[in-house]
Design a protein around this motif. Structure first.
Motif, PDB file in Angstrom:
ATOM      1  N   ARG A  38       0.836  -1.208   0.000  1.00  0.00           N
ATOM      2  CA  ARG A  38       0.000   0.000   0.000  1.00  0.00           C
ATOM      3  C   ARG A  38       0.865   1.250   0.000  1.00  0.00           C
ATOM      4  O   ARG A  38       0.568   2.230  -0.688  1.00  0.00           O
ATOM      5  CB  ARG A  38      -0.934   0.015   1.210  1.00  0.00           C
ATOM      6  N   ALA A  39       1.950   1.221   0.786  1.00  0.00           N
ATOM      7  CA  ALA A  39       2.849   2.379   0.846  1.00  0.00           C
ATOM      8  C   ALA A  39       3.473   2.635  -0.518  1.00  0.00           C
ATOM      9  O   ALA A  39       3.567   3.784  -0.959  1.00  0.00           O
ATOM     10  CB  ALA A  39       3.929   2.157   1.901  1.00  0.00           C
ATOM     11  N   ARG A  40       3.897   1.575  -1.192  1.00  0.00           N
ATOM     12  CA  ARG A  40       4.485   1.727  -2.528  1.00  0.00           C
ATOM     13  C   ARG A  40       3.463   2.268  -3.518  1.00  0.00           C
ATOM     14  O   ARG A  40       3.767   3.118  -4.345  1.00  0.00           O
ATOM     15  CB  ARG A  40       5.031   0.391  -3.026  1.00  0.00           C
ATOM     16  N   SER A  41       2.240   1.757  -3.423  1.00  0.00           N
ATOM     17  CA  SER A  41       1.175   2.218  -4.313  1.00  0.00           C
ATOM     18  C   SER A  41       0.886   3.705  -4.088  1.00  0.00           C
ATOM     19  O   SER A  41       0.763   4.479  -5.048  1.00  0.00           O
ATOM     20  CB  SER A  41      -0.076   1.385  -4.066  1.00  0.00           C
ATOM     21  N   LEU A  42       0.789   4.109  -2.831  1.00  0.00           N
ATOM     22  CA  LEU A  42       0.553   5.528  -2.519  1.00  0.00           C
ATOM     23  C   LEU A  42       1.739   6.388  -2.940  1.00  0.00           C
ATOM     24  O   LEU A  42       1.563   7.486  -3.476  1.00  0.00           O
ATOM     25  CB  LEU A  42       0.293   5.701  -1.026  1.00  0.00           C
ATOM     26  N   SER A  43       2.940   5.910  -2.701  1.00  0.00           N
ATOM     27  CA  SER A  43       4.139   6.682  -3.039  1.00  0.00           C
ATOM     28  C   SER A  43       4.247   6.921  -4.539  1.00  0.00           C
ATOM     29  O   SER A  43       4.800   7.928  -4.967  1.00  0.00           O
ATOM     30  CB  SER A  43       5.398   5.958  -2.554  1.00  0.00           C
ATOM     31  N   ALA A  44       3.714   6.003  -5.329  1.00  0.00           N
ATOM     32  CA  ALA A  44       3.747   6.177  -6.782  1.00  0.00           C
ATOM     33  C   ALA A  44       2.761   7.251  -7.242  1.00  0.00           C
ATOM     34  O   ALA A  44       2.897   7.781  -8.339  1.00  0.00           O
ATOM     35  CB  ALA A  44       3.431   4.854  -7.462  1.00  0.00           C
ATOM     36  N   GLU A  45       1.773   7.593  -6.411  1.00  0.00           N
ATOM     37  CA  GLU A  45       0.769   8.600  -6.774  1.00  0.00           C
ATOM     38  C   GLU A  45       1.121   9.996  -6.274  1.00  0.00           C
ATOM     39  O   GLU A  45       0.462  10.960  -6.630  1.00  0.00           O
ATOM     40  CB  GLU A  45      -0.586   8.223  -6.171  1.00  0.00           C
ATOM     41  N   ILE A  46       2.155  10.108  -5.439  1.00  0.00           N
ATOM     42  CA  ILE A  46       2.480  11.389  -4.808  1.00  0.00           C
ATOM     43  C   ILE A  46       3.704  11.991  -5.481  1.00  0.00           C
ATOM     44  O   ILE A  46       4.729  11.334  -5.633  1.00  0.00           O
ATOM     45  CB  ILE A  46       2.726  11.197  -3.298  1.00  0.00           C
ATOM     46  N   ARG A  47       3.583  13.257  -5.857  1.00  0.00           N
ATOM     47  CA  ARG A  47       4.656  13.974  -6.550  1.00  0.00           C
ATOM     48  C   ARG A  47       5.715  14.435  -5.552  1.00  0.00           C
ATOM     49  O   ARG A  47       5.405  14.926  -4.480  1.00  0.00           O
ATOM     50  CB  ARG A  47       4.075  15.200  -7.251  1.00  0.00           C
ATOM     51  N   CYS A  48       6.971  14.286  -5.951  1.00  0.00           N
ATOM     52  CA  CYS A  48       8.058  14.860  -5.162  1.00  0.00           C
ATOM     53  C   CYS A  48       8.038  16.365  -5.393  1.00  0.00           C
ATOM     54  O   CYS A  48       8.108  16.828  -6.534  1.00  0.00           O
ATOM     55  CB  CYS A  48       9.397  14.270  -5.595  1.00  0.00           C
ATOM     56  N   LEU A  49       7.931  17.125  -4.351  1.00  0.00           N
ATOM     57  CA  LEU A  49       7.816  18.580  -4.480  1.00  0.00           C
ATOM     58  C   LEU A  49       9.146  19.236  -4.831  1.00  0.00           C
ATOM     59  O   LEU A  49       9.179  20.392  -5.230  1.00  0.00           O
ATOM     60  CB  LEU A  49       7.246  19.165  -3.191  1.00  0.00           C
ATOM     61  N   VAL A  50      10.233  18.502  -4.702  1.00  0.00           N
ATOM     62  CA  VAL A  50      11.547  19.021  -5.082  1.00  0.00           C
ATOM     63  C   VAL A  50      11.808  18.723  -6.557  1.00  0.00           C
ATOM     64  O   VAL A  50      12.163  19.607  -7.328  1.00  0.00           O
ATOM     65  CB  VAL A  50      12.653  18.407  -4.194  1.00  0.00           C
ATOM     66  N   CYS A  51      11.620  17.468  -6.944  1.00  0.00           N
ATOM     67  CA  CYS A  51      11.897  17.045  -8.329  1.00  0.00           C
ATOM     68  C   CYS A  51      10.779  17.443  -9.282  1.00  0.00           C
ATOM     69  O   CYS A  51      11.024  17.734 -10.435  1.00  0.00           O
ATOM     70  CB  CYS A  51      12.079  15.537  -8.386  1.00  0.00           C
ATOM     71  N   GLN A  52       9.560  17.395  -8.835  1.00  0.00           N
ATOM     72  CA  GLN A  52       8.342  17.795  -9.522  1.00  0.00           C
ATOM     73  C   GLN A  52       7.932  16.917 -10.685  1.00  0.00           C
ATOM     74  O   GLN A  52       6.817  16.985 -11.131  1.00  0.00           O
ATOM     75  CB  GLN A  52       8.403  19.261  -9.968  1.00  0.00           C
ATOM     76  N   ASP A  60      15.210  10.730  -4.770  1.00  0.00           N
ATOM     77  CA  ASP A  60      16.210  10.634  -3.701  1.00  0.00           C
ATOM     78  C   ASP A  60      16.232  11.877  -2.816  1.00  0.00           C
ATOM     79  O   ASP A  60      17.050  11.966  -1.907  1.00  0.00           O
ATOM     80  CB  ASP A  60      17.605  10.454  -4.309  1.00  0.00           C
ATOM     81  N   ALA A  61      15.364  12.830  -3.074  1.00  0.00           N
ATOM     82  CA  ALA A  61      15.368  14.080  -2.304  1.00  0.00           C
ATOM     83  C   ALA A  61      14.973  13.812  -0.851  1.00  0.00           C
ATOM     84  O   ALA A  61      14.211  12.889  -0.550  1.00  0.00           O
ATOM     85  CB  ALA A  61      14.399  15.080  -2.925  1.00  0.00           C
ATOM     86  N   GLN A  62      15.486  14.630   0.037  1.00  0.00           N
ATOM     87  CA  GLN A  62      15.204  14.458   1.467  1.00  0.00           C
ATOM     88  C   GLN A  62      13.719  14.635   1.761  1.00  0.00           C
ATOM     89  O   GLN A  62      13.149  13.913   2.576  1.00  0.00           O
ATOM     90  CB  GLN A  62      16.035  15.451   2.287  1.00  0.00           C
ATOM     91  N   ASP A  66      11.115  12.090   3.588  1.00  0.00           N
ATOM     92  CA  ASP A  66      10.232  12.473   4.704  1.00  0.00           C
ATOM     93  C   ASP A  66       8.779  12.136   4.400  1.00  0.00           C
ATOM     94  O   ASP A  66       8.043  11.665   5.270  1.00  0.00           O
ATOM     95  CB  ASP A  66      10.377  13.959   5.014  1.00  0.00           C
ATOM     96  N   LEU A  67       8.351  12.380   3.158  1.00  0.00           N
ATOM     97  CA  LEU A  67       6.974  12.073   2.775  1.00  0.00           C
ATOM     98  C   LEU A  67       6.732  10.562   2.764  1.00  0.00           C
ATOM     99  O   LEU A  67       5.662  10.096   3.166  1.00  0.00           O
ATOM    100  CB  LEU A  67       6.639  12.682   1.415  1.00  0.00           C
TER     101      LEU A  67
END
Length: 155
Positions: A38-52, A60-62, A66-67
């Motif tokens: 579930r965590a992997r599935s959710l992480s694939a839907e969330i944008r990295c706010l640094v990399c965008q 790999d951003a900090q 954290d997210l």
């Protein structure tokens, strides 16, 4: 022999470059496989706010780390996927979602490709009809015009 080895090495390196790499560190992985999935599935839907242009699963951003940890903490606490996404949207806005939802604010975003295709088709249709009208309006020469033309050509 040396040439064959270097070719093999080049092919291996090329193959390794196309294998997806995930930025999840071993210390982040949950012990429960279902929660980790579930965590992997959710992480694939969330944008990295640094990399965008990457998900937090790939970044790999900090902040992405954290997210990822935040998502996993909330999963362990029993939060549903929707609750986690709602929490992140409330905190960071809809930009944090890689796939923005279709709602009143995003109709223009989702509809503009269809609008542009429709306008292009209308423009092509009008242009082709205008050309048909122009070519259809040419009439044949009268006998007097034919005589005048042949007189001009003979000179």
């Amino acid at each position: 022999m040396h040439k064959g080895f270097s070719s093999l090495l080049a092919c291996f390196l090329l193959f390794m470059s196309i294998i997806p790499s995930f930025a999840v560190n071993p210390d982040e992985v949950l012990s429960d496989p279902a929660l980790e999935a579930r965590a992997r599935s959710l992480s694939a839907e969330i944008r990295c706010l640094v990399c965008q242009n990457q998900s937090i699963d790939d970044s790999d951003a900090q902040l992405a780390r954290d997210l990822r940890l935040l998502v996993r903490e909330q999963l362990v606490e029993g939060a549903s996927d929707e609750e986690i996404l709602d929490f992140l949207v409330a905190r960071y806005g809809e930009f944090v979602l890689l796939k923005p939802p279709v709602n009143l604010r995003t109709y223009f975003l989702w509809g503009i490709p269809f609008l542009l295709v429709g306008l292009g088709m209308i423009a092509i249709w009008r242009f082709s009809n205008a050309r048909k009208v122009e070519t259809g309006s040419v009439s044949k020469l009268s006998e007097e015009e034919k005589q005048r033309l042949s007189k001009l050509l003979d000179e």
